[in-house]
Design an enzyme around this catalytic site. Sequence first.
Site, PDB file in Angstrom:
ATOM      1  N   HIS A  64      -3.027   4.407   5.217  1.00  0.00           N
ATOM      2  CA  HIS A  64      -4.166   3.502   5.367  1.00  0.00           C
ATOM      3  C   HIS A  64      -5.452   4.158   4.872  1.00  0.00           C
ATOM      4  O   HIS A  64      -6.222   3.561   4.121  1.00  0.00           O
ATOM      5  CB  HIS A  64      -4.307   3.105   6.837  1.00  0.00           C
ATOM      6  CG  HIS A  64      -5.497   2.268   7.141  1.00  0.00           C
ATOM      7  ND1 HIS A  64      -5.619   0.966   6.710  1.00  0.00           N
ATOM      8  CD2 HIS A  64      -6.624   2.545   7.839  1.00  0.00           C
ATOM      9  CE1 HIS A  64      -6.772   0.479   7.127  1.00  0.00           C
ATOM     10  NE2 HIS A  64      -7.406   1.416   7.810  1.00  0.00           N
ATOM     11  N   TYR A  67       4.985   4.960  11.144  1.00  0.00           N
ATOM     12  CA  TYR A  67       5.329   3.550  11.308  1.00  0.00           C
ATOM     13  C   TYR A  67       6.096   2.939  10.138  1.00  0.00           C
ATOM     14  O   TYR A  67       6.399   1.748  10.161  1.00  0.00           O
ATOM     15  CB  TYR A  67       4.065   2.716  11.588  1.00  0.00           C
ATOM     16  CG  TYR A  67       2.960   2.873  10.560  1.00  0.00           C
ATOM     17  CD1 TYR A  67       2.948   2.127   9.384  1.00  0.00           C
ATOM     18  CD2 TYR A  67       1.906   3.765  10.779  1.00  0.00           C
ATOM     19  CE1 TYR A  67       1.924   2.253   8.461  1.00  0.00           C
ATOM     20  CE2 TYR A  67       0.882   3.906   9.864  1.00  0.00           C
ATOM     21  CZ  TYR A  67       0.899   3.153   8.703  1.00  0.00           C
ATOM     22  OH  TYR A  67      -0.127   3.305   7.781  1.00  0.00           O
ATOM     23  N   ARG A  98       0.855  -1.181   0.000  1.00  0.00           N
ATOM     24  CA  ARG A  98       0.000   0.000   0.000  1.00  0.00           C
ATOM     25  C   ARG A  98       0.892   1.232   0.000  1.00  0.00           C
ATOM     26  O   ARG A  98       1.504   1.578   1.001  1.00  0.00           O
ATOM     27  CB  ARG A  98      -0.917  -0.034   1.240  1.00  0.00           C
ATOM     28  CG  ARG A  98      -1.588   1.290   1.539  1.00  0.00           C
ATOM     29  CD  ARG A  98      -2.582   1.177   2.667  1.00  0.00           C
ATOM     30  NE  ARG A  98      -2.062   0.617   3.898  1.00  0.00           N
ATOM     31  CZ  ARG A  98      -1.359   1.293   4.813  1.00  0.00           C
ATOM     32  NH1 ARG A  98      -1.040   2.571   4.602  1.00  0.00           N
ATOM     33  NH2 ARG A  98      -0.943   0.707   5.921  1.00  0.00           N
TER      34      ARG A  98
END
Length: 368
Positions: free
Chosen positions: A269, A278, A265
């Site tokens: 998100h 992260y 990805r």
Amino acid sequence: MSVRTHPQVVDGLLPSPAPVRFVDEDGKPLEPPAGYRAPGDEQLLEAYRRMVLGRRFDRQATALTKQGRLAVYPSSRGQEACQIAGVLALREDDWLFPTYRDSVALVSRGIDPVEVLTLLRGDWHCGYDPVATRVAPQCTPLATQTIHAVGLAEALRRKGEDAVVMAFIGDGGTSEGDFHEALNYAAVLRAPVVFFVQNNKYAISVPLARQTAAPALAYKGIGYGMRSEQVDGNDLVAVLSVLTEAVRHAREGGGPFLVEAHTYRMDSHTNADDATRYRTSEEVEQWESADPLARLETYLRDRGALDAEGVAAANQAAEEFAARLRDAMNTDPETDPFELFDHVFADPTPQLREQRALLASELTATED
């Protein structure tokens, strides 16, 4: 007590030791993997056109979110090879059970993009007719759609239809109990369902290593007696080849099939997420160099199946598609507050009738 094993059966269930690949990151062909056949150029050209359109749709939906036209949008940029191959591997009478991140797949399936985005705009839970499109509502709770997919697949089998069900799921969803129940139920029933895991490496911010100690998610299938495979999810040629085989296996009575696609990805998100908290920019750049769209374009150009005119035509069609979507989404939808009470019960309960009357009185008072 000795236990007899059947290694020949186990060998038939195990995925390949490394993800299946036909094309490398630079778009160059590799030695064809045993047991799989590359799709023809015409099908790959169609896949390319849909990937270009899907990428443009994703960018436009992201822009609409920033403009306040969508409440939220989970981008699938970088996962187009999975989204498009999943649709192309199915027939029109097959069923698709998508997640909230599979809007590109729904658009490729032929669903009106405004209807696809209805959920993400907050108008309805599902903006299209699942029965007419043979596409279940996009599922936000993780993995719950996998159980539903198995139930429908078993129903189709009992009705004598040879249709197949494909359930999309993310790597995070494989950590849910529903996923394991679905695999077990499907294997016992030998239901004609394909579980397609798009492993994009993060369940929001949780990396795969914090979710499982398995060498690959595809290995989870063997515990249920299910044939499994892993594939390079950024290689459209490989994904389409593997999914075509998985669908054939399920359609011909071989039972369920688990496919894990290793992909990434590229964006956060959702628009509410900050992925820099992260993961590193170096990691993202590494995966961007393996862009599935660029990889397929190079592969087709080198084969002489695609030229500059074909690339321009695909991009022009995508821009026209995006313009139509912008115009449609910039029109405020007509809303009816009383729809809150529709489709709850066939025969409304006294409580619903009371609530409806209360809303009517409040709206009347506001108008006065």
